[in-house]
Design an enzyme around this catalytic site. Structure first.
Site, PDB file in Angstrom:
ATOM      1  N   PHE A 144       1.371 -60.008 -14.587  1.00 13.99           N
ATOM      2  CA  PHE A 144       2.761 -59.840 -14.181  1.00 13.99           C
ATOM      3  C   PHE A 144       3.598 -59.107 -15.230  1.00 13.99           C
ATOM      4  O   PHE A 144       4.811 -58.981 -15.070  1.00 13.99           O
ATOM      5  CB  PHE A 144       3.392 -61.199 -13.866  1.00 13.99           C
ATOM      6  N   ASP A 145       2.939 -58.630 -16.306  1.00 13.27           N
ATOM      7  CA  ASP A 145       3.662 -57.753 -17.233  1.00 13.27           C
ATOM      8  C   ASP A 145       3.560 -56.296 -16.776  1.00 13.27           C
ATOM      9  O   ASP A 145       4.121 -55.411 -17.416  1.00 13.27           O
ATOM     10  CB  ASP A 145       3.128 -57.896 -18.664  1.00 13.27           C
ATOM     11  N   ARG A 152       4.151 -62.956 -28.902  1.00 14.77           N
ATOM     12  CA  ARG A 152       4.823 -61.662 -29.049  1.00 14.77           C
ATOM     13  C   ARG A 152       6.339 -61.842 -29.018  1.00 14.77           C
ATOM     14  O   ARG A 152       7.056 -61.290 -29.835  1.00 14.77           O
ATOM     15  CB  ARG A 152       4.372 -60.713 -27.939  1.00 14.77           C
ATOM     16  N   ASP A 191      -1.260 -65.405 -31.977  1.00 11.47           N
ATOM     17  CA  ASP A 191      -1.766 -64.049 -31.840  1.00 11.47           C
ATOM     18  C   ASP A 191      -1.474 -63.291 -33.125  1.00 11.47           C
ATOM     19  O   ASP A 191      -0.948 -63.859 -34.090  1.00 11.47           O
ATOM     20  CB  ASP A 191      -1.152 -63.335 -30.628  1.00 11.47           C
ATOM     21  N   TRP A 205       2.175 -61.467 -20.349  1.00 16.09           N
ATOM     22  CA  TRP A 205       2.137 -61.072 -21.755  1.00 16.09           C
ATOM     23  C   TRP A 205       3.487 -60.454 -22.102  1.00 16.09           C
ATOM     24  O   TRP A 205       4.053 -59.697 -21.313  1.00 16.09           O
ATOM     25  CB  TRP A 205       0.994 -60.083 -21.987  1.00 16.09           C
ATOM     26  N   HIS A 243      -7.630 -61.541 -32.789  1.00 17.55           N
ATOM     27  CA  HIS A 243      -6.199 -61.808 -32.647  1.00 17.55           C
ATOM     28  C   HIS A 243      -5.754 -62.851 -33.678  1.00 17.55           C
ATOM     29  O   HIS A 243      -4.989 -63.774 -33.369  1.00 17.55           O
ATOM     30  CB  HIS A 243      -5.867 -62.269 -31.234  1.00 17.55           C
ATOM     31  N   TRP A 277     -10.686 -61.742 -16.788  1.00 13.29           N
ATOM     32  CA  TRP A 277      -9.510 -60.861 -16.741  1.00 13.29           C
ATOM     33  C   TRP A 277      -9.876 -59.389 -16.606  1.00 13.29           C
ATOM     34  O   TRP A 277      -9.090 -58.590 -16.100  1.00 13.29           O
ATOM     35  CB  TRP A 277      -8.643 -61.068 -17.993  1.00 13.29           C
ATOM     36  N   GLU A 314     -11.096 -59.357 -27.197  1.00 11.73           N
ATOM     37  CA  GLU A 314     -10.710 -58.223 -28.049  1.00 11.73           C
ATOM     38  C   GLU A 314     -10.907 -58.518 -29.540  1.00 11.73           C
ATOM     39  O   GLU A 314      -9.957 -58.509 -30.330  1.00 11.73           O
ATOM     40  CB  GLU A 314      -9.250 -57.842 -27.768  1.00 11.73           C
TER      41      GLU A 314
END
Length: 779
Positions: free
Chosen positions: A437-438, A166, A195, A486, A268, A411, A345
């Site tokens: 941690f995002d 990203r 991704d 992320w 992804h 997760w 996903e």
């Protein structure tokens, strides 16, 4: 030994020694992660340029690291004869374990492996003044208090993740990140390289991955939930060359950090399909009109916004040849046991409308598209197994059947880990509730934009990677845990550090130290000292240690507000009139009685100086505050907020941090909330709100029912549809007169059905939705 006693003894010894040797400098004990055992003794070891550092070739890495760390600042001191000796000790059974013994004439570092010796040096490093990190400390005598340390990790997998797809970060920064992991004795760097929004690794067989997949035309501005979407109009991208990756891998190996690369599949994959469209599905199924439908009629571009996209690798010969070719080059670059293949996903829409996929399902006797994903993952696993490697993937790889030798990275809570461990598969814990941690780490409104959620330092520190559902034998399959970063909303290196630190330090203690040795109060004491080391290392950490935590408490039918701050030796001053606290404001000494709506402002002071930011809490003292409340279901343990009482404590949750202590989260459950009044009261309105963050699997209910029980037990029931608010992530429900009819109310019931299953094409499709409910305001 209690850490606070240890610290007192060390400080006392420093004072005594300092009187005799004023030039000698020692550092306070501030070791993170906390060692298994540490004892302090009398005396000091004084370092000088004459200090010998002796080690065999096996301990070259640790010995040379220590030499390089010390030599720039050691002072010549005649007459001092002391040594630092590295000793191989096979009685230390854990390969990452070590012992350190410090006395006035020698420091003895014992380990059975080079890695154990390296970790001993990282501990020794933290016993020295932080200024040594710069290599520019004015030459002076430096002493280490006599001590004995025996240490080893709880878990074999201690990791941090970083998404560079990203937003991408420099080679220099990646090395700095690895340095931090090594200092904290973390041994795994999970590098998310591909991704939908970018492909970041050079693959020489497929040049379009560098030319097309590595760049997007523009990037989303603001949060994904903001409407309409806006873009910056700037081309963004890049990739790491194979030479850069080799350099980074070698750098990590010298610090005993294993890099696990992640190549996402089957979902992804939009960036790769943008470069090579033939990797996607081209359907020959027909619409009702009789015309052929094609999943690739529209050109596919590298994604420029965030979310889950329908583009997915088609399980055909071209795709498998492509992925095998990619993995061949990846294997040459990364010597890790594991290769991460993603697996999360992966929408099945393309597969559902693809003639080849449907024929393959029939040919292989598969039940559905979920089993087709298992077929895909198993095929890739067999290929990697043939090359001597193992796969690791997100917990979606459980769907349709788990590949035989796969390790699961859990997760979506802990259920995936429990299922995998009970089936005899290794797992790594990284649930969103404690390891992402995002998420926001503070309730301050000026925090940098984040994806949502709320994960403060204390919650990270309180994480136990062993799910309580596992037996002692099953828990052996839990290899460890990792923190995930992320970067959709993290475009700069400074912001990345701000999100990573100090939560990374808390995670290091989660995975290294045994739960019985952990103590949050002691951790905060060490962290406050450790900040100086982060300062000299030029780490842009978030400092929330001097902020205030507030809670509503009820005692003897009276409501109070309690203020606390994490660190000791400070003063809290507060106001109740909305004014800013200063040195003339009232000092907080005991909990504050609350009998009406008010705004509390408070701040931490020391030595006539305010530390940290001003804390503000608006309390809406509505008619349900202090009433009795029950919920028929227990909130999910990861999002239990302040319990049922938190729904009527006069405090609303954050508009964006659904994981704070005012929001209650329930996963896939219908709930019934009941509020009882000691004496029937006349009420004019009832309102509440729900979080609606679909990207985090959170959905407001489609409707709720409200029952009002009057003094004569007559019940009025009404159905309400949650309505949109100014904030796209919030939906609210409001009930007022004439429904309430000006009659005394004894009981209020809210019946909240869960949204149900997340629809296809959405993040988390096919899974149960979360329900998050906030304050129930009764006026």
């Amino acid at each position: 030994m209690n850490f606070r006693i240890n610290t007192f003894i060390l400080l006392l010894s420093m004072l005594v020694f300092g009187c005799a040797e004023k030039k000698i400098e020692t550092a306070k004990a501030q070791i993170i992660p906390m060692p298994v055992n540490q004892e302090f003794r009398d005396g000091h070891f004084v370092l000088s340029s004459e200090t010998e550092i002796n080690f065999e070739e096996e301990f070259n890495v640790a010995g040379n690291f220590l030499k390089a760390f010390l030599e720039p600042t050691l002072k010549k001191k005649k007459g001092v004869e002391n040594k630092i000796n590295f000793v191989k000790d096979t009685s230390i059974l854990n390969p990452e374990g070590y012992r350190i013994e410090v006395n006035p004439i020698h420091i003895k570092i014992s380990a059975t492996t080079a890695q154990g010796a390296f970790y001993a040096v990282q501990t020794l490093r933290q016993l020295l003044p932080a200024e040594l990190e710069t290599g520019k400390l004015k030459r002076k005598d430096i002493a280490i208090a006599a001590t004995k340390i025996s240490d080893q990790p709880q878990f074999s997998y201690r990791g941090m993740h970083l998404d560079v797809a990203r937003h991408m970060f420099s080679v220099k920064f990646i090395k700095k990140y690895i340095d931090a992991l090594a200092m904290l004795k973390m041994n795994t760097f999970h590098w998310h390289l591909t991704d939908d929004q970018g492909w970041r690794i050079e693959i020489k067989q497929y040049p379009k991955l560098q030319e097309v997949a590595a760049f997007r035309d523009e990037t989303l501005i603001g949060h994904y939930s903001d409407q309409p979407h806006r873009f910056d109009g700037k081309r963004y991208g890049g990739y790491y060359t194979q030479e850069e990756i080799k350099d980074i891998v070698a750098y990590a190996q010298e610090r005993f950090v294993t890099i696990i690369p992640e190549i996402e599949m089957p979902g992804h994959a939009q960036a790769a399909i943008a470069a090579y469209p033939e990797l996607g599905c081209a359907s020959t199924l027909r619409h009702s009109s009789g015309q052929e439908a094609s999943a690739t009629d529209e050109p596919v571009e590298v994604a420029k916004e965030w979310g889950v996209f329908e583009e997915i690798y088609c399980p055909n010969k071209k795709t498998f040849a492509f992925l095998e070719g990619v993995l061949d080059e990846v294997l040459e670059l990364f010597p890790s046991k594991y290769i991460h293949i993603g697996g999360d996903e992966a929408p099945k829409t393309r597969w559902e409308n693809c003639a080849h996929c449907q024929a393959l399902i029939k040919k292989e006797g598969l039940k559905d598209e979920h089993e087709l994903q298992s077929y895909f993952i198993t095929k890739m696993e067999k290929y990697l197994n043939s090359k001597g490697r193992q796969i690791i993937g997100w917990d979606e790889i459980l769907e349709g059947g788990l590949a035989p030798n796969a390790t699961v990275m859990s997760w979506r809570g802990t259920s995936g880990a429990v299922e995998a461990a009970k089936a005899g598969h290794n797992v790594v814990m990284t649930p969103t509730s404690h390891c992402y941690f995002d998420y926001y780490q503070s309730e301050n409104e000026d925090e940098p934009l984040a994806i949502g959620g709320f994960l403060p330092l204390e919650k990270v520190y309180g994480f136990n990677p062993i799910p309580e559902e596992l037996t002692t034998e099953e828990s052996t399959y839990v290899l460890g845990a990792q923190g995930n970063i992320w970067t959709e909303y993290i475009p700069t290196e400074d912001q990345l550090e701000y999100m990573a630190f100090p939560r990374m330090l808390a995670m290091s203690e989660v995975v290294w130290s045994k739960p019985e040795n952990k103590n949050h109060e002691d951790f905060v004491l060490r962290l406050e000292q450790f900040h100086k080391r982060l300062d000299v290392l030029n780490v842009n950490y978030a400092n929330h240690l001097y902020e205030i935590d507030g809670n509503v408490v009820s005692q003897n039918d009276t409501t109070y507000y309690k203020l606390e701050t994490l660190t000791k030796g400070k003063t809290i001053r507060y106001t109740l009139d909305g004014s800013e606290p200063d040195l003339n404001s009232k000092i907080y000494q005991s909990q504050i009685p609350i009998s009406q709506s008010t705004t509390i402002k408070a701040a931490v002071f020391k030595d006539k100086k305010q530390l940290g930011k001003t804390f503000t809490q608006n309390i809406n003292f509505h008619k349900a505050v202090g009433a009795k409340i029950t919920i028929n279901k227990t909130p999910h343990k990861a999002y239990s907020g302040s319990g049922a009482k938190g729904l009527i404590n006069g405090i609303s949750g954050s508009d964006s941090r659904y994981g704070d202590k005012e929001w209650l989260g329930f996963w896939g459950e219908d709930i019934e909330v009941t509020i009882y009044f000691e004496k029937p009261i006349i009420i004019n309105s009832i309102e509440t709100r729900f979080y609606d963050g679909n990207g985090q699997w959170i959905y407001a209910p489609k409707h709720i029912a409200m029952r009002v029980i009057f003094d004569n037990d007559e019940i009025i029931a009404n159905k309400f549809l949650p309505e949109s608010s100014e904030n796209p992530n919030l939906k609210q429900v409001f009930c007022e007169q004439p429904i309430l009819s000006n009659r005394p109310v004894k009981t209020i019931k809210l019946l909240v059905p869960n949204y149900g299953t997340i629809p296809e094409g959405k993040q988390g499709a096919g899974n149960k939705a979360w329900t998050f409910i906030d304050e129930i305001i009764v006026n």
